[in-house]
Design a protein around this motif. Structure first.
Motif, short mmCIF file in Angstrom:
data_model
loop_
_atom_site.label_atom_id
_atom_site.label_comp_id
_atom_site.label_asym_id
_atom_site.label_seq_id
_atom_site.Cartn_x
_atom_site.Cartn_y
_atom_site.Cartn_z
N UNK A 73 0.81 -1.21 0.00
CA UNK A 73 0.00 0.00 0.00
C UNK A 73 0.85 1.27 0.00
N UNK A 74 0.28 2.33 -0.58
CA UNK A 74 0.92 3.63 -0.52
C UNK A 74 0.87 4.16 0.91
N UNK A 75 -0.26 3.94 1.59
CA UNK A 75 -0.41 4.34 2.98
C UNK A 75 -0.79 3.10 3.78
N UNK A 76 0.06 2.71 4.71
CA UNK A 76 -0.24 1.55 5.56
C UNK A 76 -1.13 2.03 6.70
N UNK A 77 -2.40 1.71 6.59
CA UNK A 77 -3.36 2.08 7.62
C UNK A 77 -4.25 0.88 7.91
N UNK A 78 -5.14 1.03 8.89
CA UNK A 78 -6.01 -0.07 9.29
C UNK A 78 -6.90 -0.53 8.14
N UNK A 79 -7.35 0.40 7.28
CA UNK A 79 -8.18 0.02 6.14
C UNK A 79 -7.42 -0.86 5.16
N UNK A 80 -6.16 -0.55 4.93
CA UNK A 80 -5.34 -1.36 4.02
C UNK A 80 -5.17 -2.76 4.57
N UNK A 81 -4.90 -2.88 5.86
CA UNK A 81 -4.73 -4.20 6.48
C UNK A 81 -6.04 -4.98 6.41
N UNK A 82 -7.15 -4.31 6.72
CA UNK A 82 -8.46 -4.98 6.66
C UNK A 82 -8.78 -5.43 5.24
N UNK A 83 -8.47 -4.60 4.26
CA UNK A 83 -8.74 -4.96 2.87
C UNK A 83 -7.91 -6.18 2.47
N UNK A 84 -6.64 -6.18 2.81
CA UNK A 84 -5.79 -7.32 2.49
C UNK A 84 -6.32 -8.58 3.15
N UNK A 85 -6.73 -8.47 4.38
CA UNK A 85 -7.28 -9.62 5.10
C UNK A 85 -8.56 -10.11 4.43
N UNK A 86 -9.42 -9.16 4.01
CA UNK A 86 -10.69 -9.51 3.36
C UNK A 86 -10.47 -10.27 2.06
N UNK A 87 -9.45 -9.91 1.30
CA UNK A 87 -9.24 -10.60 0.02
C UNK A 87 -8.24 -11.75 0.15
N UNK A 88 -7.73 -11.97 1.36
CA UNK A 88 -6.91 -13.14 1.62
C UNK A 88 -5.46 -13.03 1.20
N UNK A 89 -4.90 -11.82 1.24
CA UNK A 89 -3.49 -11.66 0.91
C UNK A 89 -2.78 -10.98 2.07
N UNK A 90 -1.46 -11.04 2.05
CA UNK A 90 -0.66 -10.42 3.10
C UNK A 90 -0.28 -9.00 2.73
N UNK A 91 0.07 -8.22 3.74
CA UNK A 91 0.55 -6.85 3.54
C UNK A 91 2.07 -6.92 3.56
N UNK A 92 2.70 -6.49 2.48
CA UNK A 92 4.16 -6.51 2.40
C UNK A 92 4.74 -5.40 3.28
N UNK A 93 5.68 -5.65 4.11
CA UNK A 93 6.38 -6.91 4.38
C UNK A 93 5.87 -7.61 5.62
N UNK A 94 4.63 -7.34 6.04
CA UNK A 94 4.11 -7.90 7.29
C UNK A 94 3.09 -9.01 7.03
N UNK A 95 3.41 -10.25 7.40
CA UNK A 95 2.42 -11.31 7.23
C UNK A 95 1.25 -11.10 8.19
N UNK A 96 0.09 -11.59 7.79
CA UNK A 96 -1.08 -11.52 8.66
C UNK A 96 -1.71 -12.90 8.77
N UNK A 97 -2.82 -12.96 9.50
CA UNK A 97 -3.49 -14.24 9.69
C UNK A 97 -2.79 -15.02 10.77
N UNK A 98 -1.76 -15.73 10.39
CA UNK A 98 -0.93 -16.44 11.35
C UNK A 98 0.51 -16.14 11.00
#
Length: 131
Positions: A72-97
């Protein structure tokens, strides 16, 4: 930088001349990149504009097929939630587990409550792609 296999989601229309320039500069074949232009949605973060335009499933399908991560251009809570919703990780931070498979190893989730809620809080304009 643009690479083969990327899914490029943009809040502004891109001219053929610009795309030709970008492909030429990076040496990336045009057919190896998916470009999704999100219709104008006003001053909202890009993740919200993608939802409002009904493009979530298209992004999910393209990103999932390519094993994508969100940069993302701006790493914010919406970006993390969007990535989680579509099932991908936020570079360079893994999510989920995390790397060891435990939720407490999830770096993005551990810090999500400290992130801005949208791009305006970070000083990024929505047109800058707050996603």
């Amino acid at each position: 930088m643009l690479r083969p296999g990327d899914v490029f989601v943009t809040p502004v229309p891109l001219s053929r001349e610009f795309l030709r320039y970008a492909y030429g500069l990076t040496g990336v074949p045009p057919e190896s990149v998916a470009v999704i232009e999100v219709p104008p949605a006003g001053a909202v973060p890009l993740a919200r504009a993608v939802r409002e335009a009904g493009l979530v499933e298209q992004v999910r399908a393209l990103a999932g097929d390519r094993g994508a991560t969100l940069l993302p251009t701006a790493l914010d809570a919406l970006a993390i939630a969007f990535a989680r919703d579509i099932g991908i990780e936020v570079h360079p931070y893994p999510h989920g587990r995390g790397r060891r498979g435990r939720p407490e190893d999830d770096h993005a989730a551990q810090h999500e409550d400290r992130l801005p809620r949208d791009g305006r809080e970070t000083g990024h304009a929505a047109a800058d792609g707050a996603w």
